[in-house]
Design an enzyme around this catalytic site. Structure first.
Site, PDB file in Angstrom:
ATOM      1  N   LYS A 152       8.278   8.515  27.327  1.00 31.87           N
ATOM      2  CA  LYS A 152       8.131   9.967  27.234  1.00 31.87           C
ATOM      3  C   LYS A 152       7.646  10.488  28.576  1.00 31.87           C
ATOM      4  O   LYS A 152       6.471  10.404  28.916  1.00 31.87           O
ATOM      5  CB  LYS A 152       7.127  10.372  26.148  1.00 31.87           C
ATOM      6  CG  LYS A 152       7.256  11.866  25.843  1.00 31.87           C
ATOM      7  CD  LYS A 152       5.982  12.537  25.427  1.00 31.87           C
ATOM      8  CE  LYS A 152       5.124  12.997  26.562  1.00 31.87           C
ATOM      9  NZ  LYS A 152       5.666  14.064  27.412  1.00 31.87           N
ATOM     10  N   GLU A 227      -4.015   4.484  33.150  1.00 35.31           N
ATOM     11  CA  GLU A 227      -4.180   4.751  34.583  1.00 35.31           C
ATOM     12  C   GLU A 227      -4.511   6.235  34.671  1.00 35.31           C
ATOM     13  O   GLU A 227      -3.660   7.069  34.414  1.00 35.31           O
ATOM     14  CB  GLU A 227      -2.878   4.377  35.303  1.00 35.31           C
ATOM     15  CG  GLU A 227      -3.094   4.068  36.756  1.00 35.31           C
ATOM     16  CD  GLU A 227      -2.949   5.299  37.606  1.00 35.31           C
ATOM     17  OE1 GLU A 227      -4.001   5.899  37.922  1.00 35.31           O
ATOM     18  OE2 GLU A 227      -1.808   5.645  37.929  1.00 35.31           O
ATOM     19  N   GLU A 353     -11.975  15.923  39.760  1.00 29.53           N
ATOM     20  CA  GLU A 353     -10.653  15.722  40.340  1.00 29.53           C
ATOM     21  C   GLU A 353      -9.968  17.085  40.479  1.00 29.53           C
ATOM     22  O   GLU A 353      -9.766  17.777  39.488  1.00 29.53           O
ATOM     23  CB  GLU A 353      -9.830  14.812  39.431  1.00 29.53           C
ATOM     24  CG  GLU A 353      -8.481  14.472  40.011  1.00 29.53           C
ATOM     25  CD  GLU A 353      -7.715  13.455  39.173  1.00 29.53           C
ATOM     26  OE1 GLU A 353      -7.661  13.607  37.946  1.00 29.53           O
ATOM     27  OE2 GLU A 353      -7.149  12.522  39.773  1.00 29.53           O
TER      28      GLU A 353
HETATM   29  P1  NDP Z   1      -1.835  14.977  31.047  1.00 30.20           P
HETATM   30  O1  NDP Z   1      -2.743  13.816  30.945  1.00 30.20           O
HETATM   31  O2  NDP Z   1      -1.973  16.095  30.089  1.00 30.20           O
HETATM   32  O3  NDP Z   1      -0.297  14.487  30.942  1.00 30.20           O
HETATM   33  C1  NDP Z   1       0.171  13.190  31.192  1.00 30.20           C
HETATM   34  C2  NDP Z   1       1.180  12.793  30.133  1.00 30.20           C
HETATM   35  O4  NDP Z   1       0.543  12.753  28.860  1.00 30.20           O
HETATM   36  C3  NDP Z   1       2.330  13.787  29.985  1.00 30.20           C
HETATM   37  O5  NDP Z   1       3.514  13.095  29.643  1.00 30.20           O
HETATM   38  C4  NDP Z   1       1.863  14.623  28.810  1.00 30.20           C
HETATM   39  O6  NDP Z   1       2.911  15.274  28.127  1.00 30.20           O
HETATM   40  C5  NDP Z   1       1.227  13.585  27.937  1.00 30.20           C
HETATM   41  N1  NDP Z   1       0.290  14.120  26.961  1.00 30.20           N
HETATM   42  C6  NDP Z   1      -0.430  15.276  27.008  1.00 30.20           C
HETATM   43  N2  NDP Z   1      -1.168  15.421  25.890  1.00 30.20           N
HETATM   44  C7  NDP Z   1      -0.897  14.341  25.104  1.00 30.20           C
HETATM   45  C8  NDP Z   1      -1.341  13.933  23.820  1.00 30.20           C
HETATM   46  N3  NDP Z   1      -2.220  14.642  23.100  1.00 30.20           N
HETATM   47  N4  NDP Z   1      -0.863  12.787  23.321  1.00 30.20           N
HETATM   48  C9  NDP Z   1       0.016  12.045  24.022  1.00 30.20           C
HETATM   49  N5  NDP Z   1       0.486  12.390  25.238  1.00 30.20           N
HETATM   50  C10 NDP Z   1       0.017  13.517  25.779  1.00 30.20           C
HETATM   51  O7  NDP Z   1      -1.900  15.522  32.508  1.00 30.20           O
HETATM   52  P2  NDP Z   1      -1.570  17.025  32.958  1.00 30.20           P
HETATM   53  O8  NDP Z   1      -0.165  17.053  33.284  1.00 30.20           O
HETATM   54  O9  NDP Z   1      -2.002  18.038  31.999  1.00 30.20           O
HETATM   55  O10 NDP Z   1      -2.499  17.127  34.220  1.00 30.20           O
HETATM   56  C11 NDP Z   1      -3.866  17.462  34.060  1.00 30.20           C
HETATM   57  C12 NDP Z   1      -4.731  16.711  35.013  1.00 30.20           C
HETATM   58  O11 NDP Z   1      -4.607  15.313  34.762  1.00 30.20           O
HETATM   59  C13 NDP Z   1      -4.364  16.851  36.448  1.00 30.20           C
HETATM   60  O12 NDP Z   1      -4.849  18.006  36.990  1.00 30.20           O
HETATM   61  C14 NDP Z   1      -4.973  15.606  37.027  1.00 30.20           C
HETATM   62  O13 NDP Z   1      -6.332  15.806  37.219  1.00 30.20           O
HETATM   63  C15 NDP Z   1      -4.770  14.575  35.936  1.00 30.20           C
HETATM   64  N6  NDP Z   1      -3.547  13.768  36.140  1.00 30.20           N
HETATM   65  C16 NDP Z   1      -3.678  12.521  36.623  1.00 30.20           C
HETATM   66  C17 NDP Z   1      -2.559  11.773  36.878  1.00 30.20           C
HETATM   67  C18 NDP Z   1      -2.643  10.420  37.431  1.00 30.20           C
HETATM   68  O14 NDP Z   1      -1.752  10.021  38.165  1.00 30.20           O
HETATM   69  N7  NDP Z   1      -3.640   9.645  37.064  1.00 30.20           N
HETATM   70  C19 NDP Z   1      -1.222  12.284  36.679  1.00 30.20           C
HETATM   71  C20 NDP Z   1      -1.182  13.608  36.108  1.00 30.20           C
HETATM   72  C21 NDP Z   1      -2.326  14.298  35.870  1.00 30.20           C
HETATM   73  P3  NDP Z   1       3.364  16.798  28.468  1.00 30.20           P
HETATM   74  O15 NDP Z   1       2.700  17.206  29.710  1.00 30.20           O
HETATM   75  O16 NDP Z   1       4.817  16.679  28.571  1.00 30.20           O
HETATM   76  O17 NDP Z   1       2.966  17.627  27.307  1.00 30.20           O
END
Ligand code: NDP
Length: 449
Positions: A152, A227, A353
């Protein structure tokens, strides 16, 4: 409905019906059906299929890089490099298929041996910052171990994963082995986490959602690899090659517009050279070329979304002491300028972050204080140490609580070396042979003789 934008122009580039629970269940059912035959594929044949996928990624490098650049706002030159890494990842795990094996253990009364076995169906939930790279870091070891997969991608950036799934079929990986569902995390992602037929979740994203993954996985005792976020320190000692440390530091935090879990978003500088380092840093930051991601010379593009830009902007409040604020295009697109702030360890900008092009520079008095400040964070993903004193470099490297460190360099990620976090940056390791641990079980068999 999922609407996919180009963050540099705000143009709609694709629309999809969002997958709900039903579509997610159907993808899991396809993976479950494909799994028994896939795990039986002879190691040499599985390796050949992964190698073919790697070659197809190479052949389609430009196409995939253009997709990623338009969907994420990445500078095209960097996007090409990222796709190059994706191909290397599949080559690496093609080579790993028959090098991940069990042991024999001396015991009384017989022969004891271990087997590495796949988990079954694994769910992979990936973020928007490096969509194809992070997907490949999970897909490579998962497929090499003989698992079937439901991926996903982030709703904002599903395009490269969809194209990769087509290339996997073209490579000859059987139908149902690699499935992609485009849907909301809270719906499709949540369903994968709770689904009784999914054995493991490999997740990259925020620490908050990582907590939800752990909670949700508890119901079915799923394996999880997380991660998560970071607030990594770039520690610069007075005896370092200051000009080189300062010339490279901006790329360690502003690359991918700062949307990088490994971003060295805290720069800790020994007080005696603080002013000189800050001058060099500002000069180097001034030279970063921000603009159209399609331009070959561009080094930094926009942020991923309007909502994310608001979050990033919320860190740069009036009381923040700015050493430098760069320029960014105006008008359409989610632009944010490179921002260098002088901070105290307790400031929000130095603790949370930001995930944007904002760096906090903080002075320290001595080695002990540098280590204390570097570790004064709930995160522990990455970091750098700059010094010409080799003994100090290793002392500090062993003392910093983080999973990936570089000395006189800012690189964190290599195909063949383990990557992952300490503390709230997650657990489990991606890349290298270590990643195979997360996508296999160890079975022990005793044979009485
Ligand atoms: P998220 O953690 O929300 O998203 C990462 C993935 O998880 C996406 O595919 C998202 O789906 C999915 N997801 C979101 N909510 C759920 C849930 N309840 N159950 C299962 N899967 C879920 O990151 P964001 O995109 O909202 O970013 C927010 C913050 O996270 C950033 O500002 C940064 O600080 C951090 N981040 C860290 C990353 C890293 O590389 N470690 C990468 C991205 C973000 P979808 O978005 O499609 O709804």
């Amino acid at each position: 409905m999922t609407t996919v934008l180009n963050p540099a122009t705000e143009e709609v580039i694709a629309e999809f019906d969002s997958a709900g629970v039903e579509e997610t269940d159907a993808a899991v059912a396809r993976a479950k059906a494909a799994y028994p035959a896939w795990r039986e594929v002879a190691p040499g044949d599985r390796a050949r299929l992964l190698r073919r996928l790697a070659s197809l990624v190479e052949e389609h490098q430009e196409e995939l890089a253009q997709i990623e650049s338009r969907n994420v706002g990445k500078p095209i030159a960097g996007a090409r490099g990222e796709v190059g890494m994706v191909a290397q990842v599949f080559h690496y795990y093609a080579g790993a298929v028959d090098k991940h094996f069990g042991e024999t253990i001396p015991v009384a009364g017989g022969v004891d041996m271990t087997f590495r076995e796949p988990l079954g169906v694994v769910g992979l939930i990936t973020p928007w910052n490096f969509p194809l790279n992070i997907a490949s870091w999970k897909l490579g070891p998962a497929l090499a171990c003989g698992n079937a997969v439901v991926l996903k991608p982030a709703e904002l950036t599903p395009l490269s994963a969809l194209r990769l799934a087509e290339l996997a079929l073209e490579a000859g990986i059987p139908e149902g082995v690699l499935n992609v569902v485009v849907g909301k995390g809270s719906v499709a992602g949540q369903r994968l986490i709770e689904h009784p037929d999914v054995a493991k979740i490999g997740f990259t994203g925020s620490t908050e959602v990582g907590q939800q993954v752990m909670r949700g996985a508890a119901g079915t005792i799923k394996r999880v690899t997380l991660e998560l976020g970071g607030k990594s320190a770039n520690v610069v000692f007075a005896d370092a090659d200051l000009e080189r440390a300062a010339a490279t530091a901006p790329y360690a935090v502003f690359d991918n517009a700062g949307q990088d879990c490994c971003a060295r978003s805290r720069i800790l500088v020994e007080r005696s050279v603080y002013d000189r380092f800050l001058d060099y840093l500002v000069e180097a930051t001034r030279n970063i070329r921000v603009g159209d991601p399609a331009d070959e010379a561009t080094e930094m593009g926009p942020l991923i979304s309007a909502a994310h830009r608001e979050t990033v902007a919320s860190f740069v409040t009036d009381d923040v002491r700015l050493a430098f604020r760069g320029e960014a295009p105006e008008g359409q697109g989610f632009w944010f300028p490179c921002t260098v702030a002088e901070a105290r360890p307790e400031d929000r900008i130095a603790r949370e972050e930001v995930f944007g092009p904002v760096v906090a520079v903080i002075p320290f008095a001595d080695e002990a204080e540098a280590v204390r400040l570097a570790n004064d964070s709930p995160y522990g993903l990455s970091g750098s140490i700059w010094t010409e004193n080799g003994a100090r470099a290793f002392r500090v490297a062993r003392a910093i609580e983080t999973g990936v460190l570089s000395i006189n360099s800012n690189s964190s990620v290599r195909v063949s070396t383990p990557f992952g976090g300490y503390k709230q940056s997650g657990f489990g390791r991606e890349l290298g042979m270590h990643a195979l641990e997360g996508y296999s079980e160890v079975k022990n068999v005793f044979y009485s003789i």
